[in-house]
Design a protein around this motif. Structure first.
Motif, PDB file in Angstrom:
ATOM      1  N   PRO A 195       0.808  -1.218   0.000  1.00 15.06           N
ATOM      2  CA  PRO A 195       0.000   0.000   0.000  1.00 15.06           C
ATOM      3  C   PRO A 195       0.845   1.275   0.000  1.00 15.06           C
ATOM      4  CG  PRO A 195      -0.120  -1.092   2.140  1.00 15.06           C
ATOM      5  CD  PRO A 195       0.652  -2.000   1.225  1.00 15.06           C
ATOM      6  N   VAL A 196       2.098   1.176   0.417  1.00 13.38           N
ATOM      7  CA  VAL A 196       2.982   2.333   0.463  1.00 13.38           C
ATOM      8  C   VAL A 196       3.665   2.576  -0.883  1.00 13.38           C
ATOM      9  CG1 VAL A 196       5.044   3.299   1.600  1.00 13.38           C
ATOM     10  CG2 VAL A 196       3.371   2.008   2.929  1.00 13.38           C
ATOM     11  N   ASP A 197       3.982   1.493  -1.580  1.00 16.45           N
ATOM     12  CA  ASP A 197       4.686   1.577  -2.861  1.00 16.45           C
ATOM     13  C   ASP A 197       3.975   0.678  -3.861  1.00 16.45           C
ATOM     14  OD1 ASP A 197       6.403   1.524  -5.023  1.00 16.45           O
ATOM     15  OD2 ASP A 197       8.186   1.009  -3.870  1.00 16.45           O
ATOM     16  N   GLY A 198       3.209   1.259  -4.740  1.00 14.92           N
ATOM     17  CA  GLY A 198       2.415   0.501  -5.706  1.00 14.92           C
ATOM     18  C   GLY A 198       3.228  -0.366  -6.647  1.00 14.92           C
ATOM     19  N   ARG A 199       4.531  -0.090  -6.772  1.00 16.43           N
ATOM     20  CA  ARG A 199       5.390  -0.900  -7.644  1.00 16.43           C
ATOM     21  C   ARG A 199       5.830  -2.186  -6.973  1.00 16.43           C
ATOM     22  NH1 ARG A 199      10.085   3.030  -8.038  1.00 16.43           N
ATOM     23  NH2 ARG A 199       9.393   3.172  -5.900  1.00 16.43           N
ATOM     24  N   ALA A 200       5.746  -2.239  -5.660  1.00 14.18           N
ATOM     25  CA  ALA A 200       6.244  -3.383  -4.891  1.00 14.18           C
ATOM     26  C   ALA A 200       5.088  -4.242  -4.391  1.00 14.18           C
ATOM     27  CB  ALA A 200       7.077  -2.888  -3.714  1.00 14.18           C
ATOM     28  N   HIS A 201       5.451  -5.393  -3.855  1.00 15.02           N
ATOM     29  CA  HIS A 201       4.454  -6.254  -3.231  1.00 15.02           C
ATOM     30  C   HIS A 201       5.021  -6.806  -1.927  1.00 15.02           C
ATOM     31  CE1 HIS A 201       6.735  -8.752  -6.095  1.00 15.02           C
ATOM     32  NE2 HIS A 201       6.703  -9.640  -5.146  1.00 15.02           N
ATOM     33  N   LEU A 202       4.116  -7.264  -1.087  1.00 10.78           N
ATOM     34  CA  LEU A 202       4.465  -7.813   0.218  1.00 10.78           C
ATOM     35  C   LEU A 202       4.175  -9.303   0.235  1.00 10.78           C
ATOM     36  CD1 LEU A 202       2.888  -5.004   2.424  1.00 10.78           C
ATOM     37  CD2 LEU A 202       5.297  -5.271   1.774  1.00 10.78           C
ATOM     38  N   LEU A 203       4.997 -10.032   0.970  1.00 15.62           N
ATOM     39  CA  LEU A 203       4.891 -11.486   1.026  1.00 15.62           C
ATOM     40  C   LEU A 203       4.488 -11.951   2.421  1.00 15.62           C
ATOM     41  CD1 LEU A 203       8.303 -12.034  -0.717  1.00 15.62           C
ATOM     42  CD2 LEU A 203       6.069 -12.312  -1.794  1.00 15.62           C
ATOM     43  N   GLU A 204       3.636 -12.949   2.456  1.00 14.77           N
ATOM     44  CA  GLU A 204       3.236 -13.592   3.708  1.00 14.77           C
ATOM     45  C   GLU A 204       3.011 -15.067   3.428  1.00 14.77           C
ATOM     46  OE1 GLU A 204       0.986 -10.794   6.688  1.00 14.77           O
ATOM     47  OE2 GLU A 204      -0.193 -11.013   4.849  1.00 14.77           O
ATOM     48  N   LEU A 205       3.072 -15.854   4.494  1.00 12.02           N
ATOM     49  CA  LEU A 205       2.758 -17.268   4.351  1.00 12.02           C
ATOM     50  C   LEU A 205       1.272 -17.433   4.064  1.00 12.02           C
ATOM     51  CD1 LEU A 205       5.548 -17.511   5.754  1.00 12.02           C
ATOM     52  CD2 LEU A 205       4.621 -19.414   7.027  1.00 12.02           C
ATOM     53  N   THR A 206       0.936 -18.387   3.244  1.00  9.09           N
ATOM     54  CA  THR A 206      -0.458 -18.749   3.030  1.00  9.09           C
ATOM     55  C   THR A 206      -0.911 -19.609   4.214  1.00  9.09           C
ATOM     56  OG1 THR A 206       0.162 -20.766   1.865  1.00  9.09           O
ATOM     57  CG2 THR A 206      -0.205 -18.775   0.512  1.00  9.09           C
ATOM     58  N   ARG A 207      -2.177 -19.897   4.276  1.00  3.11           N
ATOM     59  CA  ARG A 207      -2.675 -20.791   5.331  1.00  3.11           C
ATOM     60  C   ARG A 207      -1.949 -22.138   5.246  1.00  3.11           C
ATOM     61  NH1 ARG A 207      -8.736 -21.177   5.716  1.00  3.11           N
ATOM     62  NH2 ARG A 207      -8.465 -19.708   7.394  1.00  3.11           N
ATOM     63  N   GLU A 208      -1.797 -22.646   4.027  1.00  2.00           N
ATOM     64  CA  GLU A 208      -1.088 -23.920   3.817  1.00  2.00           C
ATOM     65  C   GLU A 208       0.369 -23.804   4.270  1.00  2.00           C
ATOM     66  OE1 GLU A 208      -0.429 -27.914   2.437  1.00  2.00           O
ATOM     67  OE2 GLU A 208      -2.265 -26.801   2.846  1.00  2.00           O
ATOM     68  N   GLY A 209       1.027 -22.722   3.906  1.00  2.00           N
ATOM     69  CA  GLY A 209       2.414 -22.498   4.317  1.00  2.00           C
ATOM     70  C   GLY A 209       2.544 -22.432   5.828  1.00  2.00           C
ATOM     71  N   ARG A 210       1.616 -21.733   6.472  1.00  6.53           N
ATOM     72  CA  ARG A 210       1.617 -21.618   7.939  1.00  6.53           C
ATOM     73  C   ARG A 210       1.453 -22.982   8.581  1.00  6.53           C
ATOM     74  NH1 ARG A 210       3.610 -19.356  11.014  1.00  6.53           N
ATOM     75  NH2 ARG A 210       3.132 -17.373  10.094  1.00  6.53           N
ATOM     76  N   GLN A 211       0.491 -23.758   8.103  1.00  8.23           N
ATOM     77  CA  GLN A 211       0.233 -25.079   8.688  1.00  8.23           C
ATOM     78  C   GLN A 211       1.450 -25.994   8.536  1.00  8.23           C
ATOM     79  OE1 GLN A 211      -3.350 -26.192   6.593  1.00  8.23           O
ATOM     80  NE2 GLN A 211      -4.676 -25.256   8.139  1.00  8.23           N
ATOM     81  N   ARG A 212       2.035 -25.989   7.354  1.00  5.37           N
ATOM     82  CA  ARG A 212       3.198 -26.857   7.106  1.00  5.37           C
ATOM     83  C   ARG A 212       4.406 -26.429   7.938  1.00  5.37           C
ATOM     84  NH1 ARG A 212       3.526 -30.091   2.351  1.00  5.37           N
ATOM     85  NH2 ARG A 212       1.541 -30.254   1.277  1.00  5.37           N
ATOM     86  N   LEU A 213       4.660 -25.127   8.013  1.00  7.92           N
ATOM     87  CA  LEU A 213       5.795 -24.639   8.785  1.00  7.92           C
ATOM     88  C   LEU A 213       5.584 -24.906  10.274  1.00  7.92           C
ATOM     89  CD1 LEU A 213       8.537 -23.237   8.737  1.00  7.92           C
ATOM     90  CD2 LEU A 213       7.328 -21.046   8.920  1.00  7.92           C
TER      91      LEU A 213
END
Length: 155
Positions: A97-115
């Motif tokens: 939301p701060v820089d429209g050219r960039a993106h932010l990464l987070e774990l998905t629900r599946e990624g969270r469960q597996r980790l």
């Protein structure tokens, strides 16, 4: 030939030589454990991607450029690793939301469960391994490793 051969210590530096040797053993075993953890998270996960997945969890929401800087690698390399994590369904991207050219990464629900599942298994393994130690000694080991890790960040 059996046995191990540690480097001959410089006089007065025996403790440092032993530390170097023991850290080498720890790092080799840690790499093997990380490979096992990686397979527990996902059988197709690349070796370097497990640490990246953990870092995304710690820093989320994380920008790819910040991850590249953290690991000291190029943007092209981090992009390939992130694409692999995304393809496996372990991370997701959202516009920054701060820089429209960039993106932010987070774990998905599946990624969270597996980790989380892999972390619980690793913690149980450490618990079984250190079960004969008094809890205060386990805590002291954790504190000493934390101090050492802090030193290495600034070295």
């Amino acid at each position: 030939m059996t046995g191990t051969h540690a480097a001959t210590p410089v006089e007065g530096r025996e403790a440092y030589c032993e530390l170097e040797h023991q850290l080498g053993v720890l790092f080799r075993r840690s790499r093997a454990l990380s490979a096992e953890m990686r397979r527990d998270v996902h059988p197709e996960l690349d070796p370097g991607a497990y640490g990246l997945l953990v870092r995304i969890d710690e820093a989320a929401p994380a920008r790819p450029s910040d991850l590249a800087a953290y690991y000291g690698i190029g943007k092209a390399t981090i992009s390939r690793q992130l694409k692999a994590l995304e393809t496996l369904g372990l991370i997701g991207r959202a516009p920054d939301p701060v820089d429209g050219r960039a993106h932010l990464l987070e774990l998905t629900r599946e990624g969270r469960q597996r980790l989380d599942r892999a972390r619980r298994a690793r913690q149980e393994r450490f618990r079984a391994l250190l079960d004969t130690w008094p809890e205060d000694e386990v805590r002291l080991l954790g504190e000493m490793l934390s101090r050492f890790n802090t030193l290495t960040e600034t070295f």
